[in-house]
Design a protein around this motif. Structure first.
Motif, PDB file in Angstrom:
ATOM      1  N   UNK A  80       0.782  -1.035   0.109  1.00 51.58           N
ATOM      2  CA  UNK A  80      -0.022   0.343  -0.261  1.00 51.58           C
ATOM      3  C   UNK A  80       0.968   1.054  -0.089  1.00 51.58           C
ATOM      4  N   UNK A  81       1.713   1.266   0.812  1.00 49.25           N
ATOM      5  CA  UNK A  81       2.857   2.228   0.962  1.00 49.25           C
ATOM      6  C   UNK A  81       3.247   2.404  -0.435  1.00 49.25           C
ATOM      7  N   UNK A  82       3.741   1.855  -1.124  1.00 50.35           N
ATOM      8  CA  UNK A  82       4.509   1.667  -2.370  1.00 50.35           C
ATOM      9  C   UNK A  82       3.570   2.197  -3.757  1.00 50.35           C
ATOM     10  N   UNK A  83       2.542   1.876  -3.537  1.00 50.43           N
ATOM     11  CA  UNK A  83       1.581   2.333  -4.389  1.00 50.43           C
ATOM     12  C   UNK A  83       0.859   3.558  -3.736  1.00 50.43           C
ATOM     13  N   UNK A  84       1.019   3.807  -3.358  1.00 49.53           N
ATOM     14  CA  UNK A  84       0.944   5.311  -2.937  1.00 49.53           C
ATOM     15  C   UNK A  84       1.767   6.101  -3.077  1.00 49.53           C
ATOM     16  N   UNK A  85       3.004   5.842  -3.258  1.00 48.66           N
ATOM     17  CA  UNK A  85       4.661   6.334  -3.474  1.00 48.66           C
ATOM     18  C   UNK A  85       3.665   6.667  -5.286  1.00 48.66           C
ATOM     19  N   UNK A  86       3.684   5.642  -5.399  1.00 56.38           N
ATOM     20  CA  UNK A  86       3.838   5.975  -6.574  1.00 56.38           C
ATOM     21  C   UNK A  86       2.611   7.024  -7.752  1.00 56.38           C
ATOM     22  N   UNK A  87       1.873   7.108  -6.818  1.00 56.75           N
ATOM     23  CA  UNK A  87       0.507   7.929  -6.839  1.00 56.75           C
ATOM     24  C   UNK A  87       1.223   9.208  -6.663  1.00 56.75           C
ATOM     25  N   UNK A  88       2.231   9.030  -5.585  1.00 59.96           N
ATOM     26  CA  UNK A  88       2.666  10.942  -5.537  1.00 59.96           C
ATOM     27  C   UNK A  88       3.676  10.946  -6.874  1.00 59.96           C
ATOM     28  N   UNK A  89       4.267  10.068  -7.001  1.00 59.33           N
ATOM     29  CA  UNK A  89       5.326  10.163  -8.331  1.00 59.33           C
ATOM     30  C   UNK A  89       4.163  10.477  -8.999  1.00 59.33           C
ATOM     31  N   UNK A  90       3.262   9.496  -9.484  1.00 60.89           N
ATOM     32  CA  UNK A  90       3.046  10.261 -10.902  1.00 60.89           C
ATOM     33  C   UNK A  90       2.489  11.677 -10.904  1.00 60.89           C
ATOM     34  N   UNK A  92       3.304  13.749  -8.870  1.00 58.93           N
ATOM     35  CA  UNK A  92       4.353  14.673  -9.692  1.00 58.93           C
ATOM     36  C   UNK A  92       5.073  14.992 -10.753  1.00 58.93           C
ATOM     37  N   UNK A  93       4.787  13.990 -11.506  1.00 54.95           N
ATOM     38  CA  UNK A  93       5.645  13.868 -13.093  1.00 54.95           C
ATOM     39  C   UNK A  93       4.051  14.741 -13.424  1.00 54.95           C
ATOM     40  N   UNK A  94       3.431  14.745 -13.044  1.00 57.11           N
ATOM     41  CA  UNK A  94       1.882  15.424 -13.524  1.00 57.11           C
ATOM     42  C   UNK A  94       2.557  16.768 -14.027  1.00 57.11           C
ATOM     43  N   UNK A  95       2.542  17.331 -12.303  1.00 61.51           N
ATOM     44  CA  UNK A  95       2.709  18.617 -12.232  1.00 61.51           C
ATOM     45  C   UNK A  95       4.175  19.447 -13.265  1.00 61.51           C
ATOM     46  N   UNK A  96       4.726  18.020 -12.937  1.00 56.82           N
ATOM     47  CA  UNK A  96       6.242  18.643 -13.813  1.00 56.82           C
ATOM     48  C   UNK A  96       5.899  19.238 -15.515  1.00 56.82           C
ATOM     49  N   UNK A  97       5.499  18.087 -16.807  1.00 57.87           N
ATOM     50  CA  UNK A  97       4.919  17.712 -17.641  1.00 57.87           C
ATOM     51  C   UNK A  97       4.447  19.406 -17.697  1.00 57.87           C
ATOM     52  N   UNK A  98       2.839  19.169 -16.638  1.00 54.74           N
ATOM     53  CA  UNK A  98       2.111  20.519 -17.091  1.00 54.74           C
ATOM     54  C   UNK A  98       3.116  22.018 -16.894  1.00 54.74           C
ATOM     55  N   UNK A  99       4.000  22.261 -15.709  1.00 52.66           N
ATOM     56  CA  UNK A  99       4.954  22.798 -15.162  1.00 52.66           C
ATOM     57  C   UNK A  99       5.752  23.212 -16.272  1.00 52.66           C
ATOM     58  N   UNK A 100       6.736  22.267 -16.919  1.00 51.97           N
ATOM     59  CA  UNK A 100       7.615  22.423 -18.618  1.00 51.97           C
ATOM     60  C   UNK A 100       6.657  23.225 -19.551  1.00 51.97           C
ATOM     61  N   UNK A 101       5.419  22.556 -19.687  1.00 47.63           N
ATOM     62  CA  UNK A 101       4.780  22.821 -21.312  1.00 47.63           C
ATOM     63  C   UNK A 101       3.999  24.100 -20.799  1.00 47.63           C
ATOM     64  N   UNK A 102       4.088  24.564 -20.484  1.00 49.62           N
ATOM     65  CA  UNK A 102       3.605  26.011 -19.065  1.00 49.62           C
ATOM     66  C   UNK A 102       5.397  26.697 -19.420  1.00 49.62           C
TER      67      UNK A 102
END
Length: 119
Positions: A80-90, A92-102
């Motif tokens: 469960x902790x691993x899945x939670x980290x994967x969601x958080x990383x996902x 963060x990645x979306x935020x990063x890609x969004x920031x790059x696109x912006x």
């Protein structure tokens, strides 16, 4: 009188012999009972030992089940902790890609603005 005495002696000897034979039978029966009792005691001790061994084995098996249960719970919590980290990383990645696109859009807008002003 002597024939009566002889008859009496024979009767007494016969009764004594019968009595001794009966005593011998009883002694043999007593020895047999003692042997059987000793055998039963040995069987009882063996049975008690087997019962104790079975109880110990049951206790060990129960302890092993508890360990397995705890390990499963740890694995589940870890998963469960691993899945939670994967969601958080996902995220963060979306935020990063969004920031790059912006940022890319800002650069493009800046270039367009330069071009527009330049015309």
């Amino acid at each position: 009188v002597s024939s009566t005495m002889a008859t009496l002696k024979e009767c007494t000897c016969g009764a004594r012999d019968a009595y001794l034979a009966e005593v011998e039978k009883l002694d043999a029966a007593r020895r047999d009972v003692q042997k059987k009792t000793a055998g039963l005691v040995a069987l009882r001790e063996e049975a008690d030992c087997r019962i104790k061994t079975a109880q110990q084995a049951e206790q060990v098996a129960h302890q092993e089940q508890e360990v397995v249960k705890e390990d499963r719970e740890k694995l589940y919590r870890g998963q469960q902790a691993c899945e939670k980290r994967e969601v958080e990383m996902g995220q963060r990645e979306k935020l990063y890609r969004g920031q790059q696109a912006c940022e890319k859009r800002e650069v493009e807008m800046g270039q367009r603005e330069k071009l527009y002003r330049g015309q």
